[in-house]
Design an enzyme around this catalytic site. Structure first.
Site, PDB file in Angstrom:
ATOM      1  N   ASP A  39      31.155 -86.036 -89.915  1.00  0.00           N
ATOM      2  CA  ASP A  39      31.071 -87.499 -89.918  1.00  0.00           C
ATOM      3  C   ASP A  39      30.602 -87.917 -88.527  1.00  0.00           C
ATOM      4  O   ASP A  39      30.550 -87.101 -87.599  1.00  0.00           O
ATOM      5  CB  ASP A  39      32.452 -88.093 -90.220  1.00  0.00           C
ATOM      6  CG  ASP A  39      32.455 -89.625 -90.167  1.00  0.00           C
ATOM      7  OD1 ASP A  39      31.477 -90.241 -90.624  1.00  0.00           O
ATOM      8  OD2 ASP A  39      33.424 -90.204 -89.654  1.00  0.00           O
ATOM      9  N   GLU A  48      38.750 -97.388 -85.000  1.00  0.00           N
ATOM     10  CA  GLU A  48      38.644 -96.481 -83.848  1.00  0.00           C
ATOM     11  C   GLU A  48      39.621 -96.898 -82.745  1.00  0.00           C
ATOM     12  O   GLU A  48      40.114 -96.071 -81.999  1.00  0.00           O
ATOM     13  CB  GLU A  48      37.213 -96.479 -83.287  1.00  0.00           C
ATOM     14  CG  GLU A  48      36.170 -95.881 -84.217  1.00  0.00           C
ATOM     15  CD  GLU A  48      36.159 -94.356 -84.223  1.00  0.00           C
ATOM     16  OE1 GLU A  48      36.411 -93.745 -83.186  1.00  0.00           O
ATOM     17  OE2 GLU A  48      35.889 -93.778 -85.303  1.00  0.00           O
ATOM     18  N   CYS A  94      32.808 -96.670 -96.843  1.00  0.00           N
ATOM     19  CA  CYS A  94      32.697 -96.173 -95.468  1.00  0.00           C
ATOM     20  C   CYS A  94      33.944 -95.334 -95.246  1.00  0.00           C
ATOM     21  O   CYS A  94      35.044 -95.721 -95.667  1.00  0.00           O
ATOM     22  CB  CYS A  94      32.658 -97.348 -94.497  1.00  0.00           C
ATOM     23  SG  CYS A  94      32.858 -96.865 -92.767  1.00  0.00           S
ATOM     24  N   HIS A 109      35.818 -94.787 -92.878  1.00  0.00           N
ATOM     25  CA  HIS A 109      36.933 -95.372 -92.111  1.00  0.00           C
ATOM     26  C   HIS A 109      37.806 -96.290 -92.976  1.00  0.00           C
ATOM     27  O   HIS A 109      38.973 -96.519 -92.656  1.00  0.00           O
ATOM     28  CB  HIS A 109      36.405 -96.212 -90.947  1.00  0.00           C
ATOM     29  CG  HIS A 109      35.902 -95.424 -89.776  1.00  0.00           C
ATOM     30  ND1 HIS A 109      34.822 -94.580 -89.861  1.00  0.00           N
ATOM     31  CD2 HIS A 109      36.326 -95.374 -88.483  1.00  0.00           C
ATOM     32  CE1 HIS A 109      34.605 -94.039 -88.673  1.00  0.00           C
ATOM     33  NE2 HIS A 109      35.503 -94.511 -87.821  1.00  0.00           N
TER      34      HIS A 109
HETATM   35  N1  DGL Z   1      31.411 -92.832 -90.999  1.00  0.00           N
HETATM   36  C1  DGL Z   1      30.516 -93.962 -91.138  1.00  0.00           C
HETATM   37  C2  DGL Z   1      30.288 -94.235 -92.619  1.00  0.00           C
HETATM   38  O1  DGL Z   1      31.022 -93.795 -93.466  1.00  0.00           O
HETATM   39  C3  DGL Z   1      31.076 -95.184 -90.441  1.00  0.00           C
HETATM   40  C4  DGL Z   1      31.060 -95.113 -88.947  1.00  0.00           C
HETATM   41  C5  DGL Z   1      29.679 -95.260 -88.323  1.00  0.00           C
HETATM   42  O2  DGL Z   1      29.048 -96.327 -88.446  1.00  0.00           O
HETATM   43  O3  DGL Z   1      29.237 -94.292 -87.750  1.00  0.00           O
HETATM   44  O4  DGL Z   1      29.350 -94.914 -92.940  1.00  0.00           O
END
Ligand code: DGL
Length: 274
Positions: free
Chosen positions: A15, A157, A189, A191
């Site tokens: 990720d 974060e 996403c 997160h």
């Molecule tokens: N991990 C990213 C996603 O799932 C989110 C964080 C980023 O923008 O890098 O799209």
């Protein structure tokens, strides 16, 4: 013998940062015998506001790094990288690779009752239109409402998971989708599953929240089984964690999310190694 060695090989997961740990957690819960090599591209996060070209370049470097570690399969545990780079890198490697978008979209399209589905994600993911494409392909009757929520990633974060500021931002981002009478909301996403409780408070109990992390681990299980790559040995797992910056901060975060203890996280220079 050779097959046995391949099956004991780890699964590569990556990720842009800590978000992919929500996928790792589901993999550890659903297929606890598998070892994982995780890479979080913390130095170059966020991917969500970057161009397709850049995200493909980053993804290629990370896939190369993971292949050097002899992984038997790769999970792109990032919606933005799945949206922009999965199809490109899939044609460049000879091991199974899956993303997080398809598994989540499929279950949303199959379970919606009124056909009205909300998708939240980064700017890149929403603008790519990938969720709409897969949702409509799976169920042509659905109507999809996308909403980019760019502040969610920095809030997570920063550890502001249960905080009035996060609640207020969730209300602002998501109320418009609730007004569209959606019955399903995809947390598009990696997160966002960490904000699930706050999102639940805002949307109420009648909207089904789809967590692509859970669906991706299920999909990985199927892929391993299809390719005969399951690790059915009872040997101890050997997980390894790498980041491109801030190893200690990452480790502390990982230890609040994962069902196992992360003892060490290594900082690497992905530009050189990948
Ligand atoms: N991990 C990213 C996603 O799932 C989110 C964080 C980023 O923008 O890098 O799209």
């Amino acid at each position: 013998m050779v097959v046995d060695m391949v099956n004991k090989a780890p699964i590569g997961v990556f990720d842009s940062g800590v978000g992919g740990l929500t996928v790792v957690k589901e993999i550890m819960n659903q297929i606890p015998g598998e070892s994982i090599i995780y890479f979080g591209d913390t130095a170059r996060l966020p991917y969500g506001s970057k161009s397709k070209k850049t995200v493909i370049r980053y993804t290629r470097q990370i896939v190369h790094f993971l292949m050097q570690k002899n992984v038997k399969a790769i999970v792109i545990a990032c919606n933005t990288a799945s949206a922009f780079a999965l199809e490109t890198v899939k044609s460049e490697i000879d091991i199974p690779i899956i993303g997080v978008v398809k598994p989540g979209a499929k279950v949303a399209a199959e379970t919606t009752k009124n056909g009205r589905i909300g998708v939240i994600g980064t700017e890149g993911t929403i603008q790519s239109g990938i969720y709409s494409q897969i949702l409509s392909k799976t169920n042509p009757k659905v109507e999809v409402f996308g909403k980019a929520c760019p502040l969610f990633v920095p809030l997570v974060e920063e550890g502001l998971i249960d905080d009035p500021v996060t609640y207020e931002m969730t209300r602002r981002y998501i109320s418009g989708l609730v007004d569209k009478d959606i019955d399903t909301l995809v947390l598009g996403c990696t997160h966002y599953p960490l904000l699930r409780k706050t999102i639940r408070k805002v949307v109420g109990n009648d909207i089904n929240l789809v967590n692509p992390a859970y669906e991706t681990a299920k999909s990985l299980t199927q892929v391993l089984s299809t390719y005969g790559l399951y690790n059915d040995s009872i040997a101890k797992t050997n997980h390894k964690f790498y980041v491109s910056d801030g190893a200690e901060k990452f480790k502390s975060f990982a230890n609040t999310i994962l069902p196992c203890e992360v003892v060490e996280t290594k900082d690497i220079n992905i530009e050189e190694l990948g």
